[in-house]
Design an enzyme around this catalytic site. Structure first.
Site, PDB file in Angstrom:
ATOM      1  N   ASN A  42      36.844  46.958  46.285  1.00 18.47           N
ATOM      2  CA  ASN A  42      37.647  46.485  45.150  1.00 18.47           C
ATOM      3  C   ASN A  42      39.128  46.636  45.471  1.00 18.47           C
ATOM      4  O   ASN A  42      39.562  47.635  46.036  1.00 18.47           O
ATOM      5  CB  ASN A  42      37.260  47.194  43.847  1.00 18.47           C
ATOM      6  N   GLU A  44      42.808  46.262  43.682  1.00 12.64           N
ATOM      7  CA  GLU A  44      43.442  46.184  42.359  1.00 12.64           C
ATOM      8  C   GLU A  44      44.885  45.690  42.444  1.00 12.64           C
ATOM      9  O   GLU A  44      45.429  45.469  43.531  1.00 12.64           O
ATOM     10  CB  GLU A  44      43.369  47.567  41.690  1.00 12.64           C
ATOM     11  N   GLU A  55      32.068  43.609  45.112  1.00 15.20           N
ATOM     12  CA  GLU A  55      31.005  42.621  45.346  1.00 15.20           C
ATOM     13  C   GLU A  55      31.607  41.252  45.646  1.00 15.20           C
ATOM     14  O   GLU A  55      31.178  40.536  46.568  1.00 15.20           O
ATOM     15  CB  GLU A  55      30.113  42.493  44.100  1.00 15.20           C
ATOM     16  N   CYS A  91      30.920  39.564  38.454  1.00 12.35           N
ATOM     17  CA  CYS A  91      30.276  39.619  39.772  1.00 12.35           C
ATOM     18  C   CYS A  91      28.856  39.066  39.714  1.00 12.35           C
ATOM     19  O   CYS A  91      28.397  38.414  40.653  1.00 12.35           O
ATOM     20  CB  CYS A  91      30.281  41.040  40.309  1.00 12.35           C
TER      21      CYS A  91
HETATM   22  N1  THU Z   1      34.487  47.362  39.969  1.00 17.74           N
HETATM   23  C1  THU Z   1      33.879  46.840  41.072  1.00 17.74           C
HETATM   24  O1  THU Z   1      34.495  46.662  42.117  1.00 17.74           O
HETATM   25  N2  THU Z   1      32.573  46.511  40.964  1.00 17.74           N
HETATM   26  C2  THU Z   1      31.791  46.758  39.872  1.00 17.74           C
HETATM   27  O2  THU Z   1      30.618  46.440  39.894  1.00 17.74           O
HETATM   28  C3  THU Z   1      32.366  47.423  38.697  1.00 17.74           C
HETATM   29  C4  THU Z   1      33.842  47.554  38.702  1.00 17.74           C
HETATM   30  C5  THU Z   1      35.891  47.772  40.101  1.00 17.74           C
HETATM   31  C6  THU Z   1      36.877  46.994  39.308  1.00 17.74           C
HETATM   32  C7  THU Z   1      38.016  47.979  39.205  1.00 17.74           C
HETATM   33  O3  THU Z   1      38.791  47.906  40.396  1.00 17.74           O
HETATM   34  C8  THU Z   1      37.325  49.327  39.167  1.00 17.74           C
HETATM   35  O4  THU Z   1      36.014  49.102  39.692  1.00 17.74           O
HETATM   36  C9  THU Z   1      37.223  49.948  37.811  1.00 17.74           C
HETATM   37  O5  THU Z   1      36.688  49.092  36.897  1.00 17.74           O
END
Ligand code: THU
Length: 135
Positions: A42, A44, A55, A91
Site C-alpha cells: 500500500n 499512501e 492488492e 480491491c
Molecule cells: N489497505 C490495503 O492496502 N489493503 C486492504 O485490504 C485494506 C486497507 C491499506 C489502505 C491504507 O493505506 C491502509 O491500509 C489503512 O487503511
C-alpha cells in the site's frame, strides 16, 4: 510454490509499504504461471484518498509488466491484523475484473494464519466487465 511460501512473499512485499499516515502496512504477492512473483504494497498520500492498497498495487504492477488475467495463478495478502486481513471493497472490485474467477486468494496475517478464499466469496453478485456497444 505452496500457499505458505506465497504468504511469506506477501510479508516481504509489505516491507515496501509507504504508509506514514495510517502506519498500517499491507503486502500482496501474485504468483504468475511463469513462476514470477509480483509484489504490491500500500502506497499512501498526504491527500489520503489517493492512497493505493497493496492488492491493487500488485495487480496494477502485473498488468504494467505485460501480464494479463490468464497469467495469474494465485494471490496472497497480508497485514498486521489479528485475523487474516480482509480486502477492502475497491480491491474486491478490481480483483473481480483483473483475475480469473477461480483464482485462489490467500488472506493472511503476520502470525501466519491463512484463510483461503476466492473472488466469488469476496464479491458475490458482482458488477462485471461491460460490453461497450455502439449506440
Ligand atoms: N489497505 C490495503 O492496502 N489493503 C486492504 O485490504 C485494506 C486497507 C491499506 C489502505 C491504507 O493505506 C491502509 O491500509 C489503512 O487503511
Amino acid at each position: 510454490m505452496t500457499k505458505e511460501q506465497l504468504v511469506q512473499e506477501a510479508i516481504k512485499a509489505r516491507q515496501k509499504t509507504y504508509s506514514p499516515y495510517s502506519n498500517f502496512g499491507v503486502g500482496a504477492a501474485l504468483l504468475m504461471k511463469d513462476g514470477t512473483v509480483i509484489h504490491g504494497a500500500n502506497i499512501e498520500n498526504a491527500s489520503y484518498g489517493l492512497s493505493n492498497c497493496g492488492e491493487r498495487s500488485a495487480l496494477f504492477s502485473a498488468y504494467s509488466q505485460g501480464y494479463h488475467k490468464e497469467d495469474i495463478v494465485a494471490l496472497a495478502v497480508t497485514g498486521g491484523t489479528d485475523q487474516p486481513i480482509s480486502p477492502c471493497g475497491a480491491c474486491r472490485q478490481v480483483m473481480n475484473e483483473l483475475m480469473p474467477k477461480n483464482t485462489p486468494i490467500y488472506l493472511s496475517n503476520l502470525k501466519g494464519d491463512i484463510k483461503p478464499t476466492n473472488i466469488k466469496e469476496l464479491l458475490p453478485y458482482s458488477f462485471d466487465e461491460v460490453e461497450h456497444n455502439e449506440e
